[in-house]
Design a protein around this motif. Structure first.
Motif, PDB file in Angstrom:
ATOM      1  N   LYS A  78       3.788   7.031  -0.911  1.00  0.00           N
ATOM      2  CA  LYS A  78       5.218   7.308  -1.041  1.00  0.00           C
ATOM      3  C   LYS A  78       5.639   8.567  -0.288  1.00  0.00           C
ATOM      4  O   LYS A  78       6.770   8.683   0.158  1.00  0.00           O
ATOM      5  N   ASP A  79       4.712   9.515  -0.176  1.00  0.00           N
ATOM      6  CA  ASP A  79       5.037  10.782   0.494  1.00  0.00           C
ATOM      7  C   ASP A  79       4.599  10.809   1.955  1.00  0.00           C
ATOM      8  O   ASP A  79       4.702  11.841   2.608  1.00  0.00           O
ATOM      9  N   MET A  80       4.083   9.679   2.455  1.00  0.00           N
ATOM     10  CA  MET A  80       3.608   9.628   3.836  1.00  0.00           C
ATOM     11  C   MET A  80       4.503   8.714   4.662  1.00  0.00           C
ATOM     12  O   MET A  80       5.211   7.869   4.127  1.00  0.00           O
ATOM     13  N   SER A 119       5.380   5.671   7.338  1.00  0.00           N
ATOM     14  CA  SER A 119       4.886   4.294   7.409  1.00  0.00           C
ATOM     15  C   SER A 119       3.733   4.164   8.400  1.00  0.00           C
ATOM     16  O   SER A 119       2.798   3.391   8.189  1.00  0.00           O
ATOM     17  N   GLY A 120       3.779   4.953   9.485  1.00  0.00           N
ATOM     18  CA  GLY A 120       2.693   4.908  10.466  1.00  0.00           C
ATOM     19  C   GLY A 120       1.382   5.410   9.900  1.00  0.00           C
ATOM     20  O   GLY A 120       0.321   4.829  10.147  1.00  0.00           O
ATOM     21  N   MET A 121       1.435   6.478   9.102  1.00  0.00           N
ATOM     22  CA  MET A 121       0.222   7.021   8.515  1.00  0.00           C
ATOM     23  C   MET A 121      -0.369   6.088   7.473  1.00  0.00           C
ATOM     24  O   MET A 121      -1.579   5.888   7.409  1.00  0.00           O
ATOM     25  N   THR A 122       0.485   5.496   6.632  1.00  0.00           N
ATOM     26  CA  THR A 122      -0.030   4.574   5.622  1.00  0.00           C
ATOM     27  C   THR A 122      -0.632   3.330   6.269  1.00  0.00           C
ATOM     28  O   THR A 122      -1.655   2.817   5.809  1.00  0.00           O
ATOM     29  N   ALA A 123       0.001   2.846   7.345  1.00  0.00           N
ATOM     30  CA  ALA A 123      -0.553   1.692   8.055  1.00  0.00           C
ATOM     31  C   ALA A 123      -1.906   2.034   8.661  1.00  0.00           C
ATOM     32  O   ALA A 123      -2.846   1.227   8.617  1.00  0.00           O
ATOM     33  N   PHE A 124      -2.026   3.226   9.220  1.00  0.00           N
ATOM     34  CA  PHE A 124      -3.295   3.665   9.801  1.00  0.00           C
ATOM     35  C   PHE A 124      -4.390   3.759   8.742  1.00  0.00           C
ATOM     36  O   PHE A 124      -5.508   3.271   8.940  1.00  0.00           O
ATOM     37  N   LEU A 125      -4.077   4.356   7.598  1.00  0.00           N
ATOM     38  CA  LEU A 125      -5.076   4.520   6.540  1.00  0.00           C
ATOM     39  C   LEU A 125      -5.527   3.176   5.984  1.00  0.00           C
ATOM     40  O   LEU A 125      -6.725   2.934   5.801  1.00  0.00           O
ATOM     41  N   PHE A 139       0.827  -1.208   0.000  1.00  0.00           N
ATOM     42  CA  PHE A 139       0.000   0.000   0.000  1.00  0.00           C
ATOM     43  C   PHE A 139       0.863   1.260   0.000  1.00  0.00           C
ATOM     44  O   PHE A 139       0.551   2.241  -0.696  1.00  0.00           O
ATOM     45  N   GLN A 140       1.945   1.234   0.753  1.00  0.00           N
ATOM     46  CA  GLN A 140       2.818   2.410   0.815  1.00  0.00           C
ATOM     47  C   GLN A 140       3.509   2.648  -0.525  1.00  0.00           C
ATOM     48  O   GLN A 140       3.656   3.800  -0.962  1.00  0.00           O
ATOM     49  N   ARG A 141       3.944   1.583  -1.177  1.00  0.00           N
ATOM     50  CA  ARG A 141       4.586   1.750  -2.486  1.00  0.00           C
ATOM     51  C   ARG A 141       3.604   2.297  -3.523  1.00  0.00           C
ATOM     52  O   ARG A 141       3.985   3.061  -4.409  1.00  0.00           O
ATOM     53  N   ALA A 142       2.340   1.914  -3.404  1.00  0.00           N
ATOM     54  CA  ALA A 142       1.357   2.306  -4.410  1.00  0.00           C
ATOM     55  C   ALA A 142       0.754   3.681  -4.156  1.00  0.00           C
ATOM     56  O   ALA A 142       0.543   4.454  -5.094  1.00  0.00           O
ATOM     57  N   PHE A 143       0.460   3.988  -2.868  1.00  0.00           N
ATOM     58  CA  PHE A 143      -0.294   5.214  -2.593  1.00  0.00           C
ATOM     59  C   PHE A 143       0.365   6.142  -1.574  1.00  0.00           C
ATOM     60  O   PHE A 143      -0.005   7.315  -1.500  1.00  0.00           O
TER      61      PHE A 143
END
Length: 240
Positions: free
Chosen positions: A144-146, A148-154, A138-142
């Protein structure tokens, strides 16, 4: 301030991970009116099934495998309750105890296992490399500018919202309403020519599937599975 915001996001992310587990406990204790102690075993069962499939290179299938493992645990408990007429509390204890050995075997005879696999580097030396997870994808796809904690939360929030929507939709179907009715008045359900045993088994299976799904999410979030992660899960689910 940024550190406080990061801690808040991390706490919310972990809270969302445990949300499916709380839903599963709510289903058995409040809807089916059945005290199910399988939770502490099925939670870890979801983790161990997930860690094996994820290390093999299939993180999304790892979540599916963990969920199906929890459903299988619920099936065992449901059959003990309905077919062997064992008390619900004892049925959960028997399944939970048996799952400890199963989980130990899945982890390869060790108490924990990290999400990493062995590979050879350019020098031909065998090293451990971290396995892919749904959070990394998910982080690689959407994201990249956030962080890791924020992408995991989303991602966790999206998964939980979709999961809750599926559960609400299911309970509006005929089978879902049969499970609710079985918890309210089992004798009435039987007199209405509805198979109460099937409804009860299905409810316990769905409950433990949600619990194991929560365990699978936690496994990919913290990047390891541990036999002791299920300790206190039932109390935590009841508290939520």
């Amino acid at each position: 301030m940024n550190e406080i915001a990061g801690m808040l996001v991390s706490a919310l992310g972990q809270g969302f991970i445990y949300a499916p587990m709380a839903l599963g406990v709510f289903l058995t204790f409040s809807i089916l009116k059945t005290p199910d102690l399988t939770v502490e075993g099925s939670f870890v069962f979801g983790m161990t099934a997930c860690v094996v499939v994820t290390i093999a290179g299939h993180p999304i299938l790892g979540l599916v495998a963990g969920t199906l493992a929890g459903a299988a645990a619920g099936l065992c408990t449901g059959l003990l309750q309905t077919k062997l007429k064992i008390e619900p509390i004892l049925s959960g204890i028997l399944t939970m105890t048996g799952l400890y050995t199963v989980n130990y075997a899945i982890l390869g005879g060790q108490s924990n296992r990290y999400l990493q696999y062995e590979a050879k580097n350019s020098l031909g030396v065998t090293v451990n490399k971290p396995a892919d997870t749904v959070y990394k994808i998910f982080q690689r796809a959407f994201g990249k500018d956030m962080s890791s904690g924020m992408t995991a939360f989303l991602l966790t929030m999206i998964i939980v919202i979709v999961t809750c929507a599926v559960l609400v939709t299911f309970f509006r179907t005929r089978n879902g309403m049969a499970i609710i009715a079985t918890g309210d008045n089992e004798e009435m359900v039987r007199s209405s020519s509805i198979n109460a045993d099937v409804s009860r088994i299905g409810g316990v299976m769905i409950s433990n599937a949600f619990v194991a799904f929560s365990g699978a999410l936690l496994c990919q979030y913290q990047k390891y599975a541990d036999l002791n992660c299920g300790n206190g899960m039932l109390v935590m689910g009841l508290a939520r």
